[in-house]
Design an enzyme around this catalytic site. Sequence first.
Site, PDB file in Angstrom:
ATOM      1  N   ASP A   1       0.867  -0.994   0.015  1.00 30.30           N
ATOM      2  CA  ASP A   1       0.038  -0.112  -0.027  1.00 30.30           C
ATOM      3  C   ASP A   1       0.814   1.344  -0.166  1.00 30.30           C
ATOM      4  O   ASP A   1       2.051   1.143   0.698  1.00 30.30           O
ATOM      5  CB  ASP A   1      -0.820   0.097   1.193  1.00 30.30           C
TER       6      ASP A   1
ATOM      7  N   HIS B   1       3.661  -2.147   3.180  1.00 36.83           N
ATOM      8  CA  HIS B   1       3.644  -0.685   3.218  1.00 36.83           C
ATOM      9  C   HIS B   1       4.777  -0.160   2.322  1.00 36.83           C
ATOM     10  O   HIS B   1       5.718  -0.564   2.630  1.00 36.83           O
ATOM     11  CB  HIS B   1       3.241   0.033   4.270  1.00 36.83           C
TER      12      HIS B   1
HETATM   13 ZN   LIG Z   1      -2.732   3.444   2.749  1.00 35.54          ZN
END
Ligand SMILES: [Zn+2]
Length: 203
Positions: A33, A173
């Site tokens: 992400d 992430h």
């Molecule tokens: Zn995010």
Amino acid sequence: MKIVKVPQLIQYLFPSIIWKGKTDEKILHLTFDDSPTPEFTFWILNLLEKLNIKATFFCVGESTEKYPKIILSILDKGHQIGNHTYSHKNGFLSSTKSYLHNIERCKKILPNTTLFRPPFGKIYPWQISKIKENYKIVMWDIVSYDFHKNITEEKVKSNVLNNVENGSIIVFHDNKKSKKILKLCLEEILQNLIKKGYRFKTI
Ligand SMILES: [Zn+2]
């Protein structure tokens, strides 16, 4: 520590969201992400290339505007891209109208994806019902907690390695917060999963 695995009940309550692939095979789905990040995305891409893994990157429209070349590199390496809103918007703090507008704004920059992941995983059922008209909403069943302030590399490793199952969608992430810890342990996690016989596929 928080729950690593998304409970079955939540998955059951939101059946229109993809939490996990349905398969009996040893297949995993790796997702990142918050891309693109100039100081980290290329490191991830190099590692994935070395291990011959294809992943899905959920991208923020605002950063994509700033660093379009990174997006081209992600696509050029055969990875998949998803919409992660224009400004990394929190669905719990937004009206449906402004939330949908933010997704649309990201779509103008990343028009060729039908995958969507809500930032922070925060989204209301009434937002879901609108978004799913145009997108597959992809969550995860395994949270590495790579973004957590006090997490250790051992904990990130065990969060993933002790919890994956066939079809699991794992979230890491591609951002400044997670960069340091992932540089220490992502390769070992992925090597370990490969050794256990898992293969990686996009969603
Ligand atoms: Zn995010």
